[in-house]
Motif scaffolding. Sequence first.
Motif, PDB file in Angstrom:
ATOM      1  N   ALA A   1       0.840  -1.206   0.000  1.00 45.32           N
ATOM      2  CA  ALA A   1       0.000   0.000   0.000  1.00 45.32           C
ATOM      3  C   ALA A   1       0.875   1.255   0.000  1.00 45.32           C
ATOM      4  CB  ALA A   1      -0.946  -0.004   1.198  1.00 45.32           C
ATOM      5  N   THR A   2       1.902   1.246   0.812  1.00 52.88           N
ATOM      6  CA  THR A   2       2.821   2.389   0.862  1.00 52.88           C
ATOM      7  C   THR A   2       3.473   2.610  -0.499  1.00 52.88           C
ATOM      8  OG1 THR A   2       3.266   2.028   3.204  1.00 52.88           O
ATOM      9  CG2 THR A   2       4.895   3.301   1.986  1.00 52.88           C
ATOM     10  N   HIS A   3       3.889   1.513  -1.110  1.00 55.13           N
ATOM     11  CA  HIS A   3       4.587   1.581  -2.397  1.00 55.13           C
ATOM     12  C   HIS A   3       3.666   2.044  -3.528  1.00 55.13           C
ATOM     13  CE1 HIS A   3       7.403   0.447  -5.554  1.00 55.13           C
ATOM     14  NE2 HIS A   3       6.461  -0.273  -6.116  1.00 55.13           N
TER      15      HIS A   3
ATOM     16  N   SER B   1       5.670   9.104  -3.792  1.00 53.12           N
ATOM     17  CA  SER B   1       7.063   8.828  -3.445  1.00 53.12           C
ATOM     18  C   SER B   1       7.665  10.031  -2.726  1.00 53.12           C
ATOM     19  CB  SER B   1       7.850   8.515  -4.714  1.00 53.12           C
ATOM     20  OG  SER B   1       9.180   8.203  -4.384  1.00 53.12           O
ATOM     21  N   SER B   2       8.230   9.775  -1.559  1.00 51.69           N
ATOM     22  CA  SER B   2       8.857  10.830  -0.765  1.00 51.69           C
ATOM     23  C   SER B   2       9.858  10.182   0.182  1.00 51.69           C
ATOM     24  CB  SER B   2       7.802  11.597   0.041  1.00 51.69           C
ATOM     25  OG  SER B   2       7.263  10.767   1.051  1.00 51.69           O
ATOM     26  N   ALA B   3      10.592  11.000   0.894  1.00 53.45           N
ATOM     27  CA  ALA B   3      11.526  10.469   1.887  1.00 53.45           C
ATOM     28  C   ALA B   3      10.769   9.685   2.956  1.00 53.45           C
ATOM     29  CB  ALA B   3      12.328  11.606   2.517  1.00 53.45           C
TER      30      ALA B   3
ATOM     31  N   GLY C   1       8.739   2.350   3.915  1.00 55.64           N
ATOM     32  CA  GLY C   1       8.919   1.105   3.159  1.00 55.64           C
ATOM     33  C   GLY C   1      10.116   0.310   3.651  1.00 55.64           C
ATOM     34  N   ASP C   2      11.214   0.998   3.937  1.00 50.19           N
ATOM     35  CA  ASP C   2      12.404   0.317   4.451  1.00 50.19           C
ATOM     36  C   ASP C   2      12.135  -0.315   5.816  1.00 50.19           C
ATOM     37  OD1 ASP C   2      13.834   1.077   2.205  1.00 50.19           O
ATOM     38  OD2 ASP C   2      14.664   2.869   3.158  1.00 50.19           O
ATOM     39  N   ALA C   3      11.446   0.425   6.671  1.00 43.43           N
ATOM     40  CA  ALA C   3      11.130  -0.108   7.998  1.00 43.43           C
ATOM     41  C   ALA C   3      10.222  -1.327   7.879  1.00 43.43           C
ATOM     42  CB  ALA C   3      10.473   0.974   8.858  1.00 43.43           C
ATOM     43  N   LEU C   4       9.228  -1.252   7.011  1.00 45.33           N
ATOM     44  CA  LEU C   4       8.328  -2.399   6.818  1.00 45.33           C
ATOM     45  C   LEU C   4       9.078  -3.588   6.231  1.00 45.33           C
ATOM     46  CD1 LEU C   4       5.231  -0.419   5.539  1.00 45.33           C
ATOM     47  CD2 LEU C   4       5.360  -1.740   7.668  1.00 45.33           C
ATOM     48  N   TYR C   5      10.021  -3.340   5.341  1.00 41.82           N
ATOM     49  CA  TYR C   5      10.840  -4.406   4.767  1.00 41.82           C
ATOM     50  C   TYR C   5      11.617  -5.126   5.867  1.00 41.82           C
ATOM     51  CZ  TYR C   5      14.238  -6.713   1.694  1.00 41.82           C
ATOM     52  OH  TYR C   5      15.019  -7.652   1.048  1.00 41.82           O
TER      53      TYR C   5
ATOM     54  N   ASP D   1      21.093   3.501  -0.819  1.00 38.46           N
ATOM     55  CA  ASP D   1      20.901   4.732  -0.052  1.00 38.46           C
ATOM     56  C   ASP D   1      21.422   4.451   1.359  1.00 38.46           C
ATOM     57  OD1 ASP D   1      20.056   6.972   1.348  1.00 38.46           O
ATOM     58  OD2 ASP D   1      18.031   6.953   0.524  1.00 38.46           O
ATOM     59  N   ALA D   2      22.460   5.154   1.766  1.00 37.35           N
ATOM     60  CA  ALA D   2      23.083   4.915   3.074  1.00 37.35           C
ATOM     61  C   ALA D   2      22.082   5.079   4.221  1.00 37.35           C
ATOM     62  CB  ALA D   2      24.268   5.843   3.273  1.00 37.35           C
ATOM     63  N   ARG D   3      21.124   5.989   4.068  1.00 38.17           N
ATOM     64  CA  ARG D   3      20.107   6.190   5.111  1.00 38.17           C
ATOM     65  C   ARG D   3      19.343   4.890   5.395  1.00 38.17           C
ATOM     66  NH1 ARG D   3      15.687   9.832   3.051  1.00 38.17           N
ATOM     67  NH2 ARG D   3      15.218   7.925   1.946  1.00 38.17           N
TER      68      ARG D   3
END
Length: 143
Positions: A23-25, A30-32, A38-42, A101-103
């Motif tokens: 859903a987020t994707h 698309s934003s920071a 998305g990264d946290a959910l992954y 992305d290093a973040r």
Amino acid sequence: MGTPARRVPALVALMVVIAAGLATHRLLPSSAATDIAGDALYAVAAYAGLVVLLPRLRSAAVAAIATGWCLAVELFQATGIPLVLAERFAPIALVLGTGFDARDLLVYVAAVAAVWAIDGAVRRRTLLPTTAPTDRPGESTVG
């Protein structure tokens, strides 16, 4: 907590996290913020997926493996190979991503730490007895 007792909630969590990630994707611009979400959910999906596959594995080991997986995938993105693969088969981007992305490295570590803490709190809570013994028969203390 035995295998089924840990596996079933992890599977439910995994399904919810995957749905939230998709859903987020697909639904949000698309934003920071959506990238971080998305990264946290992954990372949470990696943790939950490991619990589904290996429910007897200690939480610390699950956290270490999930973190290692996420970091390895992010570093693999720096090679450019996931981008090439995603150009040939778009859904692969959902698993391997496309650009380094290093973040994201920090987000993965923080997300796994958070889900590990939540898992530990839930496991401690479910292992606590609901009644404590008393000195008088027929009386119990609800905890």
